[in-house]
Enzyme design. Structure first.
Site, PDB file in Angstrom:
ATOM      1  N   ASP A  96      -1.890   6.591   6.394  1.00 26.76           N
ATOM      2  CA  ASP A  96      -2.932   5.698   5.897  1.00 26.76           C
ATOM      3  C   ASP A  96      -3.231   4.716   7.030  1.00 26.76           C
ATOM      4  O   ASP A  96      -2.429   3.835   7.322  1.00 26.76           O
ATOM      5  CB  ASP A  96      -2.417   4.960   4.647  1.00 26.76           C
ATOM      6  N   LYS A 111     -12.495  -1.833   6.727  1.00 26.11           N
ATOM      7  CA  LYS A 111     -11.748  -2.765   7.577  1.00 26.11           C
ATOM      8  C   LYS A 111     -12.185  -2.653   9.033  1.00 26.11           C
ATOM      9  O   LYS A 111     -12.624  -3.616   9.606  1.00 26.11           O
ATOM     10  CB  LYS A 111     -10.248  -2.518   7.445  1.00 26.11           C
ATOM     11  N   TRP A 154       0.833  -1.216   0.000  1.00 27.26           N
ATOM     12  CA  TRP A 154       0.000   0.000   0.000  1.00 27.26           C
ATOM     13  C   TRP A 154       0.858   1.253   0.000  1.00 27.26           C
ATOM     14  O   TRP A 154       0.495   2.259  -0.619  1.00 27.26           O
ATOM     15  CB  TRP A 154      -0.989  -0.012   1.158  1.00 27.26           C
TER      16      TRP A 154
END
Ligand SMILES: *Cc1c(COP(=O)(O)O)cnc(C)c1O
Length: 361
Positions: free
Chosen positions: A173, A197, A102
């Site tokens: 993030d 999530k 990511w």
């Protein structure tokens, strides 16, 4: 009805009370005769949900007055682009810490927008198995911001102490660990997280931004992409995904009833310890590729002695009622995502399954 125990990495399991409450009022939201799926985003019924959702995020994450909570769209992936579009001015450079998949995507998008420096890496012999320490980072004191990935969902690594970036805004993030524990929001310039999530269903992104940074959004980018526009419009400048916000509110009500972020931390550490204790007690069979100090309490990864055994474990787990434990295709193995909503008793059941699997193999 038979629900599986769902260890999926995302969209992920939601608290049962949140789902049940949504089910009960799906057809008629609080006696209005209209479903929350059908209410106008400009109406009073939705506005109440919107305001409560924001207020719960402020309360549970202890967001200071200097910061604002925004709801946006396009997931964390859109933020990979929007962060540099808003915060990386001409002639400036941004620092990124590369801790895996990511982070790399965030770096790739930022490079399209402006100048990027990689200020640190979690790579060891080609694999991202650790979080670099503060002393390993080569931070540029003039950087526009420093970007990190708080929990590396695929690699199973997580920051347990955030870097000190001095006067340079820290951007994180937090898609796969927001609200898994208390965090000092005042230390961040910007935090973003796709909801799917730890906060709710897919479709909404939570952004927590220091207001003075949001004010810097340049007029050279379209207005819908500016943090300033979203802040000034209370995240309602266009039709917001109303039902995902409603579901996030349901999840946050549940988090609050459990005791908030401190309770989530205790609960998540307890679940993670169940898994890591099993792994560490039996190194001939189980192996966590991640360095101990960098292990994630959200997305632990584990390898078995062979890929054949991993495949067998995934199939037998599903037959026994445990879904979603296949590791990401890029790293293999098993990944047991134990987000806030996963019950400790369900992790304990899975540990019993693994013990039986080990004994049989
Ligand atoms: C899942 C995930 C993403 C991607 O989120 P989207 O909402 O699909 O864009 C980005 N970063 C991290 C850390 C993730 O876990």
């Amino acid at each position: 009805m038979s629900r599986l125990i769902n260890f999926s990495a995302g969209p992920a399991t939601l608290p049962l009370p949140a789902l049940e409450h949504a089910q009960r009022e799906l057809l008629d939201h609080e006696g209005t005769g209209i479903s929350m799926l059908e209410h106008s985003h400009r109406g009073a019924a939705y506005q109440k949900v919107h305001d409560e959702c924001k207020a719960l995020l402020v309360e549970l994450l202890d967001v200071p007055d200097t910061h604002a909570v925004l709801f946006m769209q396009g997931g964390a992936s859109a933020q990979f682009a929007l962060v540099p579009m808003n915060l990386l001015g001409p002639g400036q450079s941004a620092d990124y810490v590369n801790t895996g998949t990511w982070s790399k995507k965030a770096i790739g998008e930022a490079k399209i927008v402006g100048q990027v420096r990689v200020a640190g890496t979690g790579e060891v012999n080609g694999a991202f198995t650790r979080i670099p320490s503060q002393s390993e980072l080569k931070l540029d004191p003039n950087a526009a911001y420093v970007h990190i990935t708080s929990n590396n969902t695929i690699m199973g690594t997580q920051y347990h102490a955030y870097p000190d970036t001095g006067a340079v805004p820290l951007v994180a993030d937090m898609s796969s660990d927001i609200l898994c524990r208390p965090v000092d929001v005042s230390k961040f310039g910007l935090i973003y997280a796709g909801a799917q999530k730890n906060l709710g269903p897919a479709g909404i992104t939570v952004v927590i931004v220091r207001k003075d940074l949001a004010e810097r959004s340049p007029d050279t980018i379209p207005s819908i992409f500016r943090y300033r526009t979203i802040l000034e419009g209370d995240s309602l400048q266009n039709t917001i995904p109303t039902f995902p916000v409603y579901m996030v509110r349901e999840v946050l009500r549940w988090v609050k009833a459990q005791g908030g972020a401190p309770a989530m931390k205790r609960r998540n550490e307890e679940k993670a310890a169940l898994l890591y204790d099993l792994i560490d007690a039996d190194p001939d069979f189980f192996r966590c590729p991640v360095e101990k100090g960098s292990r994630s309490i959200m997305t632990p990864v584990v390898r078995l002695p062979s890929e054949a055994l991993e495949k067998k474990a995934i199939a037998e787990a599903l037959a026994a009622g445990f879904a979603g434990i296949k590791g990401h295709r890029s790293v293999g193995g098993l990944r047991i995502s134990i987000y806030n909503a996963v019950e400790p008793s369900d992790v304990a059941k899975f540990v019993e399954f693994l013990k039986a699997f080990r004994a049989a193999n």
